[in-house]
Write a protein that holds these residues in place. Structure first.
Motif, PDB file in Angstrom:
ATOM      1  N   GLY A  48      -3.060   6.700   6.953  1.00 21.46           N
ATOM      2  CA  GLY A  48      -3.189   7.175   5.576  1.00 21.46           C
ATOM      3  C   GLY A  48      -2.400   6.317   4.606  1.00 21.46           C
ATOM      4  O   GLY A  48      -2.893   5.958   3.523  1.00 21.46           O
ATOM      5  N   ARG A  49      -1.160   5.960   4.992  1.00 21.73           N
ATOM      6  CA  ARG A  49      -0.337   5.124   4.116  1.00 21.73           C
ATOM      7  C   ARG A  49      -0.944   3.733   3.949  1.00 21.73           C
ATOM      8  O   ARG A  49      -0.902   3.150   2.854  1.00 21.73           O
ATOM      9  CB  ARG A  49       1.076   5.001   4.675  1.00 21.73           C
ATOM     10  N   LYS A  50      -1.525   3.198   5.034  1.00 22.79           N
ATOM     11  CA  LYS A  50      -2.155   1.875   4.965  1.00 22.79           C
ATOM     12  C   LYS A  50      -3.353   1.900   4.025  1.00 22.79           C
ATOM     13  O   LYS A  50      -3.530   1.000   3.184  1.00 22.79           O
ATOM     14  CB  LYS A  50      -2.576   1.437   6.366  1.00 22.79           C
ATOM     15  N   MET A  51      -4.177   2.957   4.152  1.00 22.66           N
ATOM     16  CA  MET A  51      -5.357   3.062   3.301  1.00 22.66           C
ATOM     17  C   MET A  51      -4.963   3.336   1.854  1.00 22.66           C
ATOM     18  O   MET A  51      -5.587   2.826   0.915  1.00 22.66           O
ATOM     19  CB  MET A  51      -6.275   4.159   3.831  1.00 22.66           C
ATOM     20  N   LEU A  52      -3.923   4.134   1.660  1.00 29.25           N
ATOM     21  CA  LEU A  52      -3.451   4.427   0.308  1.00 29.25           C
ATOM     22  C   LEU A  52      -2.930   3.158  -0.360  1.00 29.25           C
ATOM     23  O   LEU A  52      -3.215   2.894  -1.531  1.00 29.25           O
ATOM     24  CB  LEU A  52      -2.346   5.485   0.366  1.00 29.25           C
ATOM     25  N   SER A  53      -2.189   2.350   0.401  1.00 27.85           N
ATOM     26  CA  SER A  53      -1.668   1.086  -0.144  1.00 27.85           C
ATOM     27  C   SER A  53      -2.805   0.156  -0.525  1.00 27.85           C
ATOM     28  O   SER A  53      -2.758  -0.503  -1.573  1.00 27.85           O
ATOM     29  CB  SER A  53      -0.749   0.411   0.875  1.00 27.85           C
ATOM     30  N   ALA A  54      -3.826   0.094   0.350  1.00 25.53           N
ATOM     31  CA  ALA A  54      -4.981  -0.770   0.054  1.00 25.53           C
ATOM     32  C   ALA A  54      -5.706  -0.289  -1.203  1.00 25.53           C
ATOM     33  O   ALA A  54      -6.161  -1.096  -2.025  1.00 25.53           O
ATOM     34  CB  ALA A  54      -5.922  -0.785   1.246  1.00 25.53           C
ATOM     35  N   LYS A  55      -5.818   1.040  -1.353  1.00 19.99           N
ATOM     36  CA  LYS A  55      -6.501   1.606  -2.518  1.00 19.99           C
ATOM     37  C   LYS A  55      -5.730   1.308  -3.804  1.00 19.99           C
ATOM     38  O   LYS A  55      -6.308   0.951  -4.838  1.00 19.99           O
ATOM     39  CB  LYS A  55      -6.645   3.111  -2.329  1.00 19.99           C
ATOM     40  N   LEU A  56      -4.402   1.445  -3.718  1.00 26.39           N
ATOM     41  CA  LEU A  56      -3.579   1.167  -4.895  1.00 26.39           C
ATOM     42  C   LEU A  56      -3.606  -0.312  -5.252  1.00 26.39           C
ATOM     43  O   LEU A  56      -3.552  -0.682  -6.429  1.00 26.39           O
ATOM     44  CB  LEU A  56      -2.129   1.612  -4.621  1.00 26.39           C
ATOM     45  N   LEU A  57      -3.712  -1.157  -4.211  1.00 24.99           N
ATOM     46  CA  LEU A  57      -3.707  -2.598  -4.436  1.00 24.99           C
ATOM     47  C   LEU A  57      -4.950  -3.056  -5.185  1.00 24.99           C
ATOM     48  O   LEU A  57      -4.922  -4.063  -5.903  1.00 24.99           O
ATOM     49  CB  LEU A  57      -3.610  -3.323  -3.090  1.00 24.99           C
ATOM     50  N   GLU A  58      -6.050  -2.291  -5.029  1.00 22.43           N
ATOM     51  CA  GLU A  58      -7.300  -2.673  -5.681  1.00 22.43           C
ATOM     52  C   GLU A  58      -7.160  -2.727  -7.200  1.00 22.43           C
ATOM     53  O   GLU A  58      -7.740  -3.581  -7.861  1.00 22.43           O
ATOM     54  CB  GLU A  58      -8.409  -1.677  -5.310  1.00 22.43           C
ATOM     55  N   GLY A  59      -6.383  -1.803  -7.759  1.00 19.39           N
ATOM     56  CA  GLY A  59      -6.272  -1.743  -9.214  1.00 19.39           C
ATOM     57  C   GLY A  59      -5.035  -2.404  -9.773  1.00 19.39           C
ATOM     58  O   GLY A  59      -4.745  -2.261 -10.964  1.00 19.39           O
ATOM     59  N   GLU A  60      -4.287  -3.130  -8.942  1.00 23.97           N
ATOM     60  CA  GLU A  60      -3.054  -3.746  -9.414  1.00 23.97           C
ATOM     61  C   GLU A  60      -3.307  -5.154  -9.940  1.00 23.97           C
ATOM     62  O   GLU A  60      -4.271  -5.832  -9.558  1.00 23.97           O
ATOM     63  CB  GLU A  60      -2.009  -3.759  -8.294  1.00 23.97           C
ATOM     64  N   MET A  61      -2.389  -5.603 -10.792  1.00 24.81           N
ATOM     65  CA  MET A  61      -2.500  -6.924 -11.425  1.00 24.81           C
ATOM     66  C   MET A  61      -1.435  -7.850 -10.842  1.00 24.81           C
ATOM     67  O   MET A  61      -0.366  -7.399 -10.420  1.00 24.81           O
ATOM     68  CB  MET A  61      -2.300  -6.789 -12.939  1.00 24.81           C
ATOM     69  N   PRO A  62      -1.683  -9.167 -10.841  1.00 27.65           N
ATOM     70  CA  PRO A  62      -0.671 -10.125 -10.376  1.00 27.65           C
ATOM     71  C   PRO A  62       0.594 -10.012 -11.217  1.00 27.65           C
ATOM     72  O   PRO A  62       0.534  -9.931 -12.457  1.00 27.65           O
ATOM     73  CB  PRO A  62      -1.347 -11.486 -10.548  1.00 27.65           C
ATOM     74  N   LEU A  63       1.731 -10.027 -10.573  1.00 27.72           N
ATOM     75  CA  LEU A  63       3.002  -9.794 -11.258  1.00 27.72           C
ATOM     76  C   LEU A  63       3.391 -10.964 -12.164  1.00 27.72           C
ATOM     77  O   LEU A  63       3.826 -10.757 -13.305  1.00 27.72           O
ATOM     78  CB  LEU A  63       4.104  -9.547 -10.224  1.00 27.72           C
ATOM     79  N   THR A  64       3.217 -12.198 -11.672  1.00 26.66           N
ATOM     80  CA  THR A  64       3.705 -13.367 -12.412  1.00 26.66           C
ATOM     81  C   THR A  64       3.076 -13.475 -13.808  1.00 26.66           C
ATOM     82  O   THR A  64       3.772 -13.561 -14.817  1.00 26.66           O
ATOM     83  CB  THR A  64       3.434 -14.650 -11.608  1.00 26.66           C
ATOM     84  N   GLY A  65       1.768 -13.488 -13.880  1.00 27.43           N
ATOM     85  CA  GLY A  65       1.102 -13.607 -15.172  1.00 27.43           C
ATOM     86  C   GLY A  65       1.390 -12.448 -16.101  1.00 27.43           C
ATOM     87  O   GLY A  65       1.513 -12.619 -17.314  1.00 27.43           O
TER      88      GLY A  65
END
Length: 630
Positions: free
Chosen positions: A449-466
Motif C-alpha cells: 500500500g505504501r509503495k502504491m501510494l508513493s507511486a500515486k503521489l509521485l505522478e502529480g509531483e514536480m521536479p524540485l530543482t526547477g
C-alpha cells in the motif's frame, strides 16, 4: 560488540552472565516438558531401555547439529554490523538483489514470513513455559490442580503489566537466577545418572540411528516432540547484537549445553529405574522436600524465558517499522542508557490477551506442546535459506562447496523437523500458523500500500530543482520563520508545499525539505546521520538516515543541522512543520483488491501520528489533507 569488549575478561564475564539470563532462558526451560512429551504424546512408544536411549540420543544430536553447529558455529557469522535476527539476515541477503527483481521479492517473502511466525512463538512460549512450571504443584498434591490455570493467568498479567517499567532492574536478576536454574538442572541430572550410568550410552549417535531404522514412522512423528528441546534457538542469533558472539558461545558450551544434557540424561536414568515417573520426570527427579522450591525456581526461569521472547517481539516490530513493513506505532524507551530496551503498549496488550486465551483454551502444557514447534521450525528453514545467500559471499572453490554442503545438511534437518511438526497442525499447530499468516498479510499489505501510494503521489509531483529556481525568481509573499516540509522523495516538490502556496499564498523566509531514510544496517554513525544541501538563497534540503534498529528523532537531527549550517537556527517558536495527510478512496479502476484497500486504510488511520513518531512538537505542525485514489 567491539573487539576490545570481547577481549576484556571482566566485560566478557558480564556479557556471559547476561547472555545466560536473556538468550538461554527459553531453551533452558525445555527440560520441563520435552522428554515427557516424547513418551506421553500421540506416539505409541513403549517405555523400554532401547526407546529411552534412542530418544535421548535424538535430543542430544539435535542440540549438537541445530544449536551448536548450525546457529553457534555458522549462522552467527552472518551478522549485520554485529546485529542478528531474521530481519537483519533479510537485509543482508537483499543487498545483492536488484530492487524489484524476483530474487528480491523471494528474499522479502522468506524474511517477512519468518519474522511473522515469531509472533506465534512469542505467544506460545510464555504459556507453555509457565504452565509446565506450575504443573509441578500436582506432584505435591492434586488439591492444587484447579488453581494452576488461575495462578498461570495471574503470573501472565503481572508479567505483562510490569513491561512498561522496563527490564533494566529485572535484568540484573536474570543472569544469577538463570545460572542457579542451570546448576539445579545439572545437579538433579547428575544425582540420577549416578544411579543408572548406562544412560550415558545415549551420547552415541548409533542409538539415534538404530531408533530411526527400527521404527522410521514413529521416529519421524517423534521429531515433533524432540524439537521442543530446541526452543529458543533463534534467540541465539536474534540477541547477538546485545552480547556478541564470544559471550553467547562461551555461555552455551561452558554451562548451558552441559546442564541441559545432564538433566535430560538424568530424566532418562530415572525412567530406566522408575518407568512410572514418566508422568512428570523432571519434578520426580527431585526429593519431596525440594519440589516446591523447584516449582518456584522453575516459575522464575519461565518468567525470564517469557521476558526474553516478549522483548524480542518489541524488537522485531520496531525493526519492521523502520524497514517500512509495519505502520508507525507507539515506542517507549524504558532505559536512558540502553537503546534496545523499549516498550510497545499495542504489542504488549495484544500478546497478553492472546496468551490468556491460549492458556484457557489449551489448559495444559501437553496440549500446548501440540501447538508448539511449527512456527519455530518454519523460521529455522527460512533462516537457513537466507544463509545460503549471505554466507557464501566472498568464498570460492572448496570452501564455498564445503559451506553449501553443511548448509544443505542443516536444511535437510530443518525440513525433517518442519515436516514432522506439520503433522500437528490440526492438533494446535494451526494457532501459530494463523498468527503468522495474519502478521504476514498485514506487513505485506502495508508495504504494498505504501509503495502504491508513493507511486500515486509521485505522478502529480514536480521536479524540485526547477521549482525552487522559479520561486527564487518570482517569490510569493514571505513571512518570518522557518518552514520544514516532510517529504519521502528528495527530487520532487512536496504536496504540502503546493497546497500551502495554493491556499495560503505565502512562503517562510527559510524553507527546508526534510527526508528521513532508513538504511539496511542496524545503526548509522552520528557523523553519517545528516547531510545538508543548499538549493538556493533560502531553500535547503536535509536528508537524515537512521538504522533499522534506531528510532528517528527530528529535534536531534535539527540540532545537528545547526552545527553543520550555522545560518539555520531552529527556534521552536519560529519553526513550523508542514505534513501531508492522505485519505484513501476507491479509484475508478482500483489497483488493490477491496479488502486490502480497506485494510491498508484502516492501518493508515490507526498508525501513530507522525508528530509522536518523529518527536515533533505537535503545536508546531500544520497538516495539509488530500485524497488519494487506490
Amino acid at each position: 560488540m567491539s573487539t576490545s569488549q570481547a577481549q576484556d575478561p571482566k566485560k566478557l564475564a558480564g556479557l556471559i552472565v547476561g547472555a545466560i539470563g536473556v538468550v538461554y532462558g527459553d531453551i533452558g526451560t525445555s527440560p520441563l516438558y520435552t522428554l515427557k512429551e516424547c513418551f506421553n504424546g500421540h506416539v505409541a512408544l513403549d517405555l523400554n531401555p532401547a526407546n529411552i536411549l534412542g530418544v535421548l540420543s535424538l535430543i542430544f544430536w539435535s542440540l549438537m547439529i541445530v544449536v551448536s553447529t548450525k546457529y553457534i558455529m555458522f549462522i552467527m557469522r552472518a551478522d549485520n554490523r554485529g546485529e542478528g535476527g531474521i530481519l537483519a539476515l533479510m537485509a543482508l541477503a537483499a543487498r545483492n538483489a536488484t530492487p524489484g527483481s524476483r530474487k528480491a521479492m523471494w528474499i522479502t517473502i522468506i524474511g517477512l514470513f519468518g519474522a511473522a511466525l515469531f509472533y506465534g512463538d512469542s505467544i506460545i512460549t510464555p504459556a507453555i513455559s509457565v504452565l509446565s512450571a506450575l504443573e509441578g504443584i500436582s506432584i505435591v498434591s492434586h488439591t492444587f490442580d484447579p488453581y494452576i490455570i488461575p495462578i498461570a493467568i495471574a503470573v501472565m498479567v503481572a508479567l505483562f503489566w510490569i513491561q512498561a517499567r522496563g527490564t533494566a532492574s529485572m535484568g540484573k536478576l536474570f543472569g544469577p537466577i538463570t545460572i542457579a536454574w542451570f546448576l539445579a538442572l545439572a545437579g538433579l541430572g547428575i544425582a540420577q545418572i549416578i544411579q543408572a550410568p548406562e544412560v550415558l550410552k545415549a551420547l552415541n549417535p548409533l542409538y539415534a540411528i538404530e531408533f530411526f531404522i527400527g521404527s522410521p514412522k514413529i521416529a519421524f512423528i517423534l521429531l515433533g516432540a524432540v524439537v521442543l528441546a530446541l526452543t529458543g534457538a533463534e534467540a541465539l542469533y536474534a540477541d547477538m547484537g546485545h552480547f556478541g558472539r564470544p559471550a553467547i558461545r562461551y555461555a552455551w558450551f561452558g554451562l548451558v549445553l552441559p546442564a541441559l544434557m545432564l538433566n535430560y540424561l538424568g530424566q532418562g536414568a530415572l525412567l530406566l529405574t522408575t518407568p512410572e515417573a514418566i508422568k512428570n520426570p523432571f519434578y520426580m527427579m527431585a526429593p519431596g522436600w525440594m519440589v516446591m522450591p523447584l516449582v518456584v525456581l522453575a516459575t522464575c526461569a519461565s518468567i525470564i524465558a517469557s521476558q526474553a521472547v516478549i522483548s524480542g517481539a518489541y524488537s522485531v516490530t520496531s525493526q519492521a517499522i523502520q524497514l517500512g513493513f509495519v505502520p508507525r506505532m507507539d515506542i517507549q524507551h524504558t532505559s536512558e542508557r540502553e537503546i534496545g530496551q523499549i516498550y510497545m503498549p499495542g504489542i504488549n496488550w495484544f500478546l497478553l490477551a492472546s496468551v490468556i486465551l491460549l492458556v484457557i483454551g489449551f489448559k495444559t502444557s501437553s496440549n500446548l506442546a501440540a501447538a508448539y514447534g511449527f512456527a519455530v521450525t518454519c523460521t529455522m528453514v527460512m533462516t537457513t535459506l537466507l544463509a545460503f545467500m549471505v554466507l557464501g559471499r566472498g568464498l570460492a572453490g572448496w570452501k564455498k562447496y564445503g559451506l553449501y554442503a553443511m548448509l544443505s545438511l542443516f536444511l535437510v534437518v530443518d525440513l525433517a523437523l518442519f515436516a514432522s511438526n506439520s503433522l500437528k497442525i490440526h492438533e494446535g499447530g494451526w494457532f501459530p500458523l494463523v498468527i503468522g499468516l495474519v502478521a504476514f498479510i498485514l506487513m505485506t499489505t502495508w508495504k504494498r500500500g505504501r509503495k502504491m501510494l508513493s507511486a500515486k503521489l509521485l505522478e502529480g509531483e514536480m521536479p524540485l530543482t526547477g521549482f525552487v529556481e522559479s520561486l527564487e525568481a518570482h517569490p510569493p509573499q514571505r513571512v518570518e520563520g522557518i518552514s520544514i516540509f516532510m517529504t519521502a522523495n528528495t527530487d520532487t516538490v512536496p504536496h504540502a508545499l503546493l497546497h500551502n502556496l495554493k491556499h495560503n499564498k505565502v512562503l517562510h523566509e527559510q524553507v527546508v525539505f526534510l527526508t528521513v531514510q532508513t538504511n539496511d544496517i542496524p545503526y548509522v554513525p552520528l557523523k553519517e546521520r545528516v547531510t545538508v544541501r543548499r538549493l538556493g538563497e533560502s531553500f535547503y534540503q536535509i536528508v537524515a538516515t537512521f538504522g533499522f534498529k534506531e528510532e528517528p528523532n527530528i529535534p536531534a537531527v535539527l540540532l545537528q543541522v545547526t552545527q553543520l549550517q550555522p545560518e539555520l537556527v531552529f527556534d521552536e517558536m519560529n519553526t513550523s512543520f508542514f505534513l501531508s495527510r492522505e485519505t484513501i478512496v476507491e479509484a475508478k479502476y482500483p489497483s488493490m483488491s477491496w479488502w486490502r484497500r480497506r485494510l491498508f486504510s484502516l492501518m493508515s488511520r490507526n498508525a501513530t501520528r507522525v508528530t509522536n513518531f518523529f518527536k515533533i512538537p505537535p503545536n508546531r505542525v500544520v497538516e495539509m489533507g488530500m485524497q488519494v485514489e487506490l
